[in-house]
Write an enzyme that holds these catalytic residues in place. Structure first.
Site, PDB file in Angstrom:
ATOM      1  N   ASP A  86      28.022  35.252  33.035  1.00 51.21           N
ATOM      2  CA  ASP A  86      28.241  35.854  31.722  1.00 51.21           C
ATOM      3  C   ASP A  86      27.060  35.657  30.784  1.00 51.21           C
ATOM      4  OD1 ASP A  86      30.856  36.485  32.611  1.00 51.21           O
ATOM      5  OD2 ASP A  86      31.466  34.439  32.130  1.00 51.21           O
ATOM      6  N   LYS A 108      23.678  39.661  31.941  1.00 53.61           N
ATOM      7  CA  LYS A 108      22.833  40.290  32.957  1.00 53.61           C
ATOM      8  C   LYS A 108      22.959  41.808  32.915  1.00 53.61           C
ATOM      9  CE  LYS A 108      24.905  37.861  36.176  1.00 53.61           C
ATOM     10  NZ  LYS A 108      25.599  36.840  35.404  1.00 53.61           N
ATOM     11  N   GLY A 125      31.783  41.128  36.123  1.00 49.92           N
ATOM     12  CA  GLY A 125      32.116  42.237  35.233  1.00 49.92           C
ATOM     13  C   GLY A 125      31.018  42.396  34.203  1.00 49.92           C
ATOM     14  N   HIS A 126      30.464  43.575  34.146  1.00 50.83           N
ATOM     15  CA  HIS A 126      29.429  43.861  33.156  1.00 50.83           C
ATOM     16  C   HIS A 126      30.022  44.757  32.085  1.00 50.83           C
ATOM     17  CE1 HIS A 126      26.466  42.087  35.581  1.00 50.83           C
ATOM     18  NE2 HIS A 126      26.220  43.112  36.376  1.00 50.83           N
ATOM     19  N   GLN A 166      27.447  36.399  38.603  1.00 50.22           N
ATOM     20  CA  GLN A 166      27.679  34.978  38.267  1.00 50.22           C
ATOM     21  C   GLN A 166      26.340  34.290  37.907  1.00 50.22           C
ATOM     22  OE1 GLN A 166      29.330  35.850  41.631  1.00 50.22           O
ATOM     23  NE2 GLN A 166      30.860  36.750  40.334  1.00 50.22           N
TER      24      GLN A 166
HETATM   25  P1  IMP Z   1      36.020  33.248  42.147  1.00 54.28           P
HETATM   26  O1  IMP Z   1      34.610  33.745  42.196  1.00 54.28           O
HETATM   27  O2  IMP Z   1      37.009  34.264  41.664  1.00 54.28           O
HETATM   28  O3  IMP Z   1      36.425  32.591  43.435  1.00 54.28           O
HETATM   29  O4  IMP Z   1      36.092  32.078  41.024  1.00 54.28           O
HETATM   30  C1  IMP Z   1      35.411  30.826  41.205  1.00 54.28           C
HETATM   31  C2  IMP Z   1      34.829  30.346  39.883  1.00 54.28           C
HETATM   32  O5  IMP Z   1      33.756  31.200  39.479  1.00 54.28           O
HETATM   33  C3  IMP Z   1      35.832  30.364  38.712  1.00 54.28           C
HETATM   34  O6  IMP Z   1      35.552  29.275  37.858  1.00 54.28           O
HETATM   35  C4  IMP Z   1      35.505  31.678  38.007  1.00 54.28           C
HETATM   36  O7  IMP Z   1      35.888  31.649  36.652  1.00 54.28           O
HETATM   37  C5  IMP Z   1      34.007  31.729  38.183  1.00 54.28           C
HETATM   38  N1  IMP Z   1      33.483  33.096  38.134  1.00 54.28           N
HETATM   39  C6  IMP Z   1      33.586  34.039  39.085  1.00 54.28           C
HETATM   40  N2  IMP Z   1      32.976  35.177  38.688  1.00 54.28           N
HETATM   41  C7  IMP Z   1      32.483  34.936  37.469  1.00 54.28           C
HETATM   42  C8  IMP Z   1      31.706  35.720  36.546  1.00 54.28           C
HETATM   43  O8  IMP Z   1      31.339  36.873  36.791  1.00 54.28           O
HETATM   44  N3  IMP Z   1      31.367  35.110  35.389  1.00 54.28           N
HETATM   45  C9  IMP Z   1      31.702  33.825  35.117  1.00 54.28           C
HETATM   46  N4  IMP Z   1      32.417  33.057  35.950  1.00 54.28           N
HETATM   47  C10 IMP Z   1      32.787  33.606  37.113  1.00 54.28           C
END
Ligand code: IMP
Length: 427
Positions: free
Chosen positions: A13, A16, A40-41, A222
């Site tokens: 977040d 990007k 998510g953008h 991420q």
């Molecule tokens: P997962 O990727 O859904 O398995 O989540 C694992 C961890 O990564 C969790 O703490 C999510 O909140 C975090 N996470 C996954 N995708 C994002 C993102 O795009 N932005 C911020 N945190 C993310």
């Protein structure tokens, strides 16, 4: 030729999407290489807000080719919805503008069910989109790939091979209702046939594009501190988010990358569980959340907020050999009399300047802060570095010096035009 990788340097977040959108103008192909619709953008184009989870934001620009690489895990339902929504808004999404790697793994409904049910006990705070379970199946070699989804005979065989075990797990361990095999097969095959025209060997496409002098832009999802190997394990996502993975997750070699741009928010945020050493649970944290609109683009969850953390950033700069920084959301810091920056962590066993592998250490560490004077002025209308308030310029200079990396881009608002470019990365 300029092949650029854009990665997040914090916990995701970082903004990007906006920077990738900006660099897309001079790129020919835009490639996602890891993660899935956990990302998510949010993009602001004119007065329109577009949220994309899977398709690279390059799709909003005519004449560009977007690629979903083999390192991505892809939920066909979400992808088809996204394609449909973009087409309704008048964007050209066709096999000429979107390519999906035949080797990308598919997120199946059972992955989503397992992710949501399991996370309620595991406490990682995943996005519940099935990302982790899909990568698990990939590593267990029972995953379904796009090449299987588009071939009904193969799909049936693969599903039948894996479904019995999934049903056992879902009904006996998670104590949920079993999946209806026939409707799953029918639905998956239908989605496979809708996506078939987009599915190709993405590595070959990228190779041919590079040979014909095209510019490639790799869009990370991420951030480095959520990397499966180097993040705050186990509070991480289930893919590698560092720049090196751009190669593995898209099917190109490392010597083809020219530049790595690290996106760094002017403060720190995190969603989900896990350590966040500079977290502010007071009204300053509230203020960052409110001014920065810090709510997840995917899940809408409030993001945890804190001051900039140079320990986490040093880690990312090293892991991704970051060539330049893009510092985002500087406008959110306007109005703070003093801005704090963590330079190290104080622990029972001394001062640490690097991220510990041992998660236990996070329970008793305290950030060591330096204080910098803030600025009052709003930044959104500022068009050049020279016009920025002196203390804002000093804040940028401080980050550059401490990380030994120059800023190429400074972002002072969510719109495309609220951006100051300090270095042309395509020159
Ligand atoms: P997962 O990727 O859904 O398995 O989540 C694992 C961890 O990564 C969790 O703490 C999510 O909140 C975090 N996470 C996954 N995708 C994002 C993102 O795009 N932005 C911020 N945190 C993310």
């Amino acid at each position: 030729m300029a092949n650029i990788v854009v990665v997040g340097t914090q916990w995701g977040d970082e903004g990007k999407g906006k920077i990738v959108d900006l660099l897309t103008e001079k790129s020919d192909l835009i490639i996602r290489f890891q993660g899935g619709n956990n990302a998510g953008h949010t993009l602001v184009v004119g007065d329109k807000k577009v949220v994309l989870h899977l398709i690279p934001s390059g799709i909003l620009h005519p004449g560009k080719v977007c690629v979903i690489g083999s390192g991505v895990v892809l939920d066909p339902e979400i992808l088809l919805d996204e394609i449909g929504a973009l087409q309704t808004k008048g964007y050209d999404v066709s096999p000429d503008t979107l390519a999906i790697s035949d080797r990308a793994h598919v997120i199946m409904p059972y992955h989503r069910i397992i992710d949501s049910a399991r996370d309620s006990t595991q406490g990682l705070g995943t996005t519940g989109r099935g990302i982790g379970p899909a990568y698990e199946d990939k590593a267990r070699r029972v995953g379904i790939r796009m090449i299987d989804l588009v071939n009904e005979g193969v799909l049936r065989k693969k599903l039948d091979a894996v479904l019995e075990e999934k049903q056992e797990y879902i009904t006996k361990i998670l104590r949920l209702k079993p999946i209806d095999r026939d409707s799953l097969l029918e639905r998956s095959a239908r989605m496979g046939s809708a996506l078939k025209p987009f599915v190709k060997d993405a590595s070959l496409l990228l190779d041919a594009s590079m040979k014909s002098g095209k510019h490639l832009l790799f869009e990370g999802a991420q951030g480095a501190n959520l990397d499966m190997d180097f993040g705050t394990y186990p509070y991480v996502t289930s893919s590698n988010t560092v720049a090196g993975h751009a190669c593995v997750g898209s099917g190109i070699g490392p010597t083809t990358i020219d530049t790595v741009l690290g996106i760094c928010k002017a403060y720190t945020t995190r969603v989900g569980g896990g350590p966040l050493p500079t977290e502010l649970t007071d009204e300053t944290g509230e203020r960052l959340r409110a001014f920065g609109g810090e709510y997840g683009a995917t899940t809408g969850r409030p993001r945890r907020c804190g001051w900039l953390d140079l320990v986490a950033l040093r880690h990312s700069v090293r892991l991704s050999t970051i060539s330049y920084l893009a510092i985002t959301k500087l406008d959110v810091l306007s109005g703070f009399e003093t801005i704090r920056v963590a330079t190290a962590y104080r622990t029972g066993s001394g001062i640490m300047e690097h991220m510990p592998a041992n998660l236990e250490m996070h329970t008793d560490l305290e950030p060591v802060y330096e204080e910098l004077p803030g600025w009052e002025e709003p930044l959104s209308d500022i068009k050049s570095f020279a016009e920025l308030p002196g203390n804002c310029r000093r804040y940028i200079g401080y980050i550059e010096d401490r990380l030994a990396v120059k800023a190429a881009i400074v972002s002072v608002g969510p719109k495309r035009e609220e951006t100051i470019v300090l270095k042309n990365l395509f020159a």
